[in-house]
Design an enzyme around this catalytic site. Structure first.
Site, short mmCIF file in Angstrom:
data_model
loop_
_atom_site.label_atom_id
_atom_site.label_comp_id
_atom_site.label_asym_id
_atom_site.label_seq_id
_atom_site.Cartn_x
_atom_site.Cartn_y
_atom_site.Cartn_z
N LYS A 59 -1.31 8.36 7.33
CA LYS A 59 -1.80 8.54 5.96
C LYS A 59 -1.41 9.88 5.36
CE LYS A 59 -5.48 5.21 5.78
NZ LYS A 59 -6.87 4.87 5.59
N LYS B 52 -4.46 -1.81 2.02
CA LYS B 52 -5.03 -1.65 0.67
C LYS B 52 -4.30 -0.59 -0.13
CE LYS B 52 -9.73 -1.68 2.37
NZ LYS B 52 -10.08 -0.54 3.18
N LYS C 29 1.44 -2.58 8.75
CA LYS C 29 0.31 -3.48 8.53
C LYS C 29 0.06 -3.71 7.03
CE LYS C 29 -3.46 -0.17 8.26
NZ LYS C 29 -4.87 0.05 8.37
N1 AQP Z 1 -3.46 -5.44 8.27
C1 AQP Z 1 -4.58 -5.63 8.95
N2 AQP Z 1 -4.65 -6.62 9.88
C2 AQP Z 1 -5.79 -6.84 10.57
N3 AQP Z 1 -6.92 -6.11 10.39
C3 AQP Z 1 -6.89 -5.13 9.48
N4 AQP Z 1 -7.82 -4.25 9.06
C4 AQP Z 1 -7.28 -3.45 8.11
N5 AQP Z 1 -6.01 -3.79 7.89
C5 AQP Z 1 -5.73 -4.82 8.71
C6 AQP Z 1 -9.20 -4.20 9.54
O1 AQP Z 1 -10.07 -4.30 8.42
C7 AQP Z 1 -11.26 -3.57 8.69
C8 AQP Z 1 -11.62 -2.69 7.53
O2 AQP Z 1 -10.61 -1.74 7.29
P1 AQP Z 1 -10.94 -0.40 6.56
O3 AQP Z 1 -11.58 -0.64 5.25
O4 AQP Z 1 -11.68 0.49 7.45
O5 AQP Z 1 -9.57 0.28 6.27
P2 AQP Z 1 -8.25 0.34 7.05
O6 AQP Z 1 -8.36 -0.06 8.46
O7 AQP Z 1 -7.67 1.69 6.81
O8 AQP Z 1 -7.51 -0.80 6.26
P3 AQP Z 1 -6.46 -0.81 5.12
O9 AQP Z 1 -6.68 -2.04 4.37
O10 AQP Z 1 -5.11 -0.60 5.65
O11 AQP Z 1 -6.81 0.38 4.17
P4 AQP Z 1 -5.97 1.63 3.85
O12 AQP Z 1 -4.76 1.16 3.15
O13 AQP Z 1 -6.89 2.39 2.94
O14 AQP Z 1 -5.65 2.30 5.13
C9 AQP Z 1 -11.03 -2.81 10.00
O15 AQP Z 1 -11.68 -3.49 11.06
C10 AQP Z 1 -9.55 -2.85 10.17
O16 AQP Z 1 -9.18 -2.81 11.54
#
Ligand code: AQP
Length: 328
Positions: A115, A199, A196
């Protein structure tokens, strides 16, 4: 809370919640509700590790709780709550920052590296976010943490911090286990299967948001990157894009990957993508129908009730930890 084993998990109220969040995490929570005491948190303190618009953030907090409900989280069985309503989360974070966490631990966190990249102008909170996550989990004497693959390293760190604290000051925290379901643990970006689905991706063609308009979602599937081979086959190493689409198809339809490979044998990617686009669209229409029927006032009440229910649990753990390190 009763005597069942405790499950804790959460989603950040930032960006557009997507199929990766749903298939990798939220969908797997539904079945756990009868066997475990489940605590599902809207982790809003995590969201502010990067800049958020205050009005949008308020809306997103309600949105995430609604997404939990529309996905099938039952507030009669599980507790849904907002992290910032329970101040013990940040208090415990400070204590763990000081007595358990080391710079060398946090320097190893790959999500931070992904990040922040080379940018040193990011918030200290972004660097420290795994310690906040450890506090979220440890406050409730959690047994199991169901998450997607990307969070595995953070749960391992949580275990290290808890053990270090318990060894030095006496037992306060239960050591949690991570639960990662193999299928869907890492849904990849539709525009780039080497990363992956995320968001915070720069292009909306990376993800299908749960609140995407169904026609827009169809377009995204039709535009999803594939290889030029034209063979629908699961092979993550050599065909990561098609394998990712097969995973999404299988998890949303209930068909096995093998059945899908057989169904599309010899037919190229056209029909495969068209059918997947229709499946995704139907899933979104039905999901959004449930979502739109949930009232904001009801969500606010559920969050309020959740915070009331958990405050004393969090406070007991926090006071126990304070006592051990000589603060009470
Ligand atoms: N691509 C993914 N595949 C499977 N699981 C995923 N998770 C996130 N992306 C994937 C799971 O979703 C849960 C919530 O995630 P979070 O809100 O804590 O944020 P994150 O893991 O940082 O997910 P994002 O969507 O990728 O957000 P950004 O872009 O802000 O980093 C967790 O259980 C995560 O494992």
């Amino acid at each position: 809370m009763d005597n069942k084993k405790i499950i804790f998990s959460g989603v950040q109220p930032s960006g557009n919640i997507h199929l990766g969040n749903y298939l990798g995490a939220i969908k797997n929570w539904i079945k756990l509700q009868d066997e475990y005491q489940c605590l599902f948190c809207v982790v809003d303190y995590h969201a502010i590790t990067v800049k958020q618009d205050p009005k949008e953030l308020k809306k997103k907090i309600i949105e995430i709780a609604k997404i939990y409900l529309a996905s099938g989280i039952d507030p009669k069985k599980s507790v849904i709550f907002q992290q910032s309503q329970i101040s013990e989360h940040t208090e415990l974070t400070w204590m763990l920052n000081c007595v358990s966490a080391r710079m060398s631990d946090l320097n190893k966190m790959t999500q931070y590296k992904d990040k922040a990249g080379d940018n040193e102008n990011v918030s200290v909170g972004l660097f420290d976010y795994p310690v906040l996550m450890a506090s979220d989990i440890l406050l409730y004497q959690t047994d199991l943490v169901p998450v997607g693959e990307d969070q595995k390293q953070h749960i391992e760190l949580t275990r290290v911090l808890a053990k270090r604290f318990n060894n030095e000051y006496g037992k306060v925290f239960k050591i949690p286990e991570v639960v990662i379901k193999k299928e869907g643990a890492r849904i990849m970006g539709l525009d780039d299967a080497s990363k992956k689905m995320s968001k915070s991706a720069s292009s909306e063609f990376n993800y299908i948001a749960l609140l995407d308009d169904s026609d827009r979602a169809k377009k995204k599937i039709m535009k999803a990157v594939t290889d030029s081979e034209g063979v629908v086959k699961y092979d993550v190493k050599n065909k990561p894009e098609v394998s990712n689409l097969l995973t999404v198809y299988s998890l949303l339809s209930g068909y096995s990957v093998k059945d899908l490979e057989d169904k599309y044998k010899g037919s190229g990617y056209g029909d495969f993508k068209k059918d997947l686009a229709e499946l995704v669209a139907q899933f979104l229409i039905s999901f959004q129908e449930k979502y739109n029927n949930i009232k904001d006032e009801d969500v606010e009440k559920i969050l309020e009730k959740g915070a009331k229910e958990l405050k004393s649990v969090a406070n007991t753990t926090l006071n126990n930890a304070k006592e051990k390190i000589g603060l009470n």
